[in-house]
Scaffold this active site. Sequence first.
Site, mmCIF file in Angstrom:
data_model
loop_
_atom_site.group_PDB
_atom_site.id
_atom_site.type_symbol
_atom_site.label_atom_id
_atom_site.label_comp_id
_atom_site.label_asym_id
_atom_site.label_seq_id
_atom_site.Cartn_x
_atom_site.Cartn_y
_atom_site.Cartn_z
ATOM 1 N N GLY A 104 0.232 -1.579 0.536
ATOM 2 C CA GLY A 104 -0.027 0.221 -0.022
ATOM 3 C C GLY A 104 1.093 1.350 0.063
ATOM 4 N N CYS A 131 5.376 -6.213 1.658
ATOM 5 C CA CYS A 131 5.452 -4.883 1.495
ATOM 6 C C CYS A 131 5.126 -4.335 2.686
ATOM 7 C CB CYS A 131 5.560 -4.113 0.200
ATOM 8 S SG CYS A 131 6.063 -2.703 -0.302
ATOM 9 N N TYR A 132 3.860 -2.866 2.873
ATOM 10 C CA TYR A 132 3.487 -2.290 3.420
ATOM 11 C C TYR A 132 2.853 -3.233 4.504
ATOM 12 C CZ TYR A 132 0.206 1.043 6.401
ATOM 13 O OH TYR A 132 -0.324 1.891 6.758
ATOM 14 N N HIS A 218 7.899 -7.780 -3.825
ATOM 15 C CA HIS A 218 6.537 -8.585 -4.338
ATOM 16 C C HIS A 218 6.665 -9.520 -5.401
ATOM 17 C CE1 HIS A 218 4.219 -5.024 -3.644
ATOM 18 N NE2 HIS A 218 4.908 -3.968 -3.773
ATOM 19 N N GLU A 220 4.154 -11.584 -5.974
ATOM 20 C CA GLU A 220 3.181 -11.184 -6.579
ATOM 21 C C GLU A 220 3.065 -11.287 -8.626
ATOM 22 O OE1 GLU A 220 3.400 -9.647 -4.273
ATOM 23 O OE2 GLU A 220 2.347 -6.932 -4.994
ATOM 24 N N GLY A 273 -25.004 -11.413 -26.711
ATOM 25 C CA GLY A 273 -23.767 -11.817 -26.886
ATOM 26 C C GLY A 273 -22.553 -12.101 -27.012
ATOM 27 N N GLY A 274 -22.392 -11.552 -26.140
ATOM 28 C CA GLY A 274 -20.915 -11.050 -25.133
ATOM 29 C C GLY A 274 -20.311 -12.839 -24.339
ATOM 30 N N ASP A 276 -19.712 -12.542 -21.948
ATOM 31 C CA ASP A 276 -19.991 -12.872 -19.006
ATOM 32 C C ASP A 276 -21.738 -12.822 -19.631
ATOM 33 O OD1 ASP A 276 -17.728 -12.203 -19.144
ATOM 34 O OD2 ASP A 276 -17.130 -10.025 -19.378
ATOM 35 N N ALA A 278 -22.884 -14.866 -21.672
ATOM 36 C CA ALA A 278 -23.273 -15.336 -22.198
ATOM 37 C C ALA A 278 -23.257 -16.825 -21.134
ATOM 38 C CB ALA A 278 -22.858 -16.134 -23.277
ATOM 39 N N LYS A 418 -12.267 -12.268 -15.723
ATOM 40 C CA LYS A 418 -12.090 -12.804 -16.801
ATOM 41 C C LYS A 418 -11.837 -14.115 -17.740
ATOM 42 C CE LYS A 418 -14.299 -10.895 -21.216
ATOM 43 N NZ LYS A 418 -15.291 -10.234 -20.699
#
Length: 562
Positions: A104, A131-132, A218, A220, A273-274, A276, A278, A418
């Site tokens: 942070g 870290c923080y 970090h 990640e 039609g996308g 998500d 769907a 996603k």
Amino acid sequence: MAKTKNSPKLTVDESRRIATTGDIEVATYLQIAKEMGGEQPSPARETIPSERESIVVIDFGSQYSLLIARRVRECNVYCELVSCDTPWEKIAPLNPKGFILSGGPASVYQPNAPLAPAYIYESHLPVLGICYGMQVITQQLGGQVTSGIKQEYGHAVLHLSDSKSPLFAGLDNSVPVWMSHGDRIEVMPPGFKAVAHTENTPVAVMGNDQGIYGLQFHPEVAHTPQGKMLLKNFVCQICGCGGIWTMGSFINESIARIREQVGTGKVITALSGGVDSAVVATLIHRAVSDQLTCIFVDNGLLRREEVERTFKVFQANLGLNIIGIDASERFLKKLQSVIDPEEKRKVIGEEFIHVFEEEANKIGKVDFLAQGTLYPDVIESATSGSTASAKIKTHHNVGGLPAKMKLTLIEPLRHLFKDEVRKVGLELGMPQEMVWRQPFPGPGLAIRVIGEVTKEKLEILRSADFIVMNEIKKANFYRQLWQSFAVLTDVKSVGVQGDYRTYSYLIAIRAVTSEDAMTADWARLPYDLLARISTRIANEVPSINRVVYDITSKPPSTIEWE
Ligand code: XMP
């Protein structure tokens, strides 16, 4: 509901974030919410099965916080990111096996610096401070943090002093890591010892016998190549997680939860039609079958064969109950003489809401509205500081739906990223073609026809776009690209076709690579692929005599031209 005269515009941040979802609801509803001050449907109560094991990330505002959650989930362990003032009552149902304290921007020795809630230490569960987060542990458990003499940003080499630490099982004794800190640990809390150091940081990793660890770097980020293994050691070895969270288990849990929640009620959803929307529709249909009705609005701004394809996939293949509405004339009429891109979005968004509401009313009493909100949207809503905009963002997808519809929200994907949504789609047996579809913006081709949108121009663009998609797919580039499409510019230029002088439109091709649409790079497509696209468009699409390739990244450009 009264419209405000000076309707507020979306901020750049909002538009950018909205834009990354690629779903029709997002941009249109949020815009309309702002315009109309629309009330939001009540969110459904969340229930997380108690047998689930999870890791909870306490967010102190690092730009990498969400990435930590992603990395943990890559270990097949469910993970949620919560703000540092979240009460225990909200954490307990997640059945945490350990905590990670994120990085942070604050300094722990400043007044009002955010600290970890007491339950973190009282739970006696393993804790990893990054870290923080490491400085928070130091400060709260009786050590001392000071401003570092030498700040450390970027690459560093970490040397292990305690090669027996379970955190580093299987890792090398010296590993490259990514640092980004100004403060450092001056005195470790009682009971802690240094596990590793770098040239500038004597306590780069510390730990105690109770399973509390701190990392000054970090793990990640991709720049710490062995970071993923380190996180896996923490999650699986130290916290004892079994790595049992899979998309299959997610689907089973979701279906059970939806059934319990919906009972005998009725659900509607907008199909764009996308991917998500769907996946949401397929999941809900799996749970409550015919109690779900999907509304698919053809706004006249879709690509060639899109309407037919959507119906084929959803109705014929997946057996969904779909109401299709051809509202193309309505939308085109509203778009007459509209040139400004923001105005186009507004007009399309408003019309969408009207059509959706009219159709929903015809169904009779409906109890629930399902939508494809994803985890990054949820996080952004929860962590963005400003109250006014945060409120709208929380349920941005349906923010503007008329209050009188009084619907309860179902958001089965609100804890997924996603790529996880795509995995769920595959697991549900959805066609590959649907699951791997590139994002397509809500306002559709209207923002790819520069200037006024007309039927004729849309037809020209459809033909060119169809060629781009076919050639990109044939060359096996479709999945590697975030998006690839054609733009019909407002520019005319002189050409020569069949011995005749022509004065016709210019088509631009846009193909980009991206992780999340926040930034993007133009794709280095092979010249012969570009040549094929260009030749075919110039030969096959009337009114086009020139094709150019857009070689700008984002920033400074955006992916879409409008
Ligand atoms: P930009 O053009 O801002 O787009 O770089 C980033 C991503 O978002 C999509 N996009 C939209 N999606 N409604 C949507 O649902 C919109 O109004 C919208 N505008 C842009 C765009 O296709 C890209 O994937």
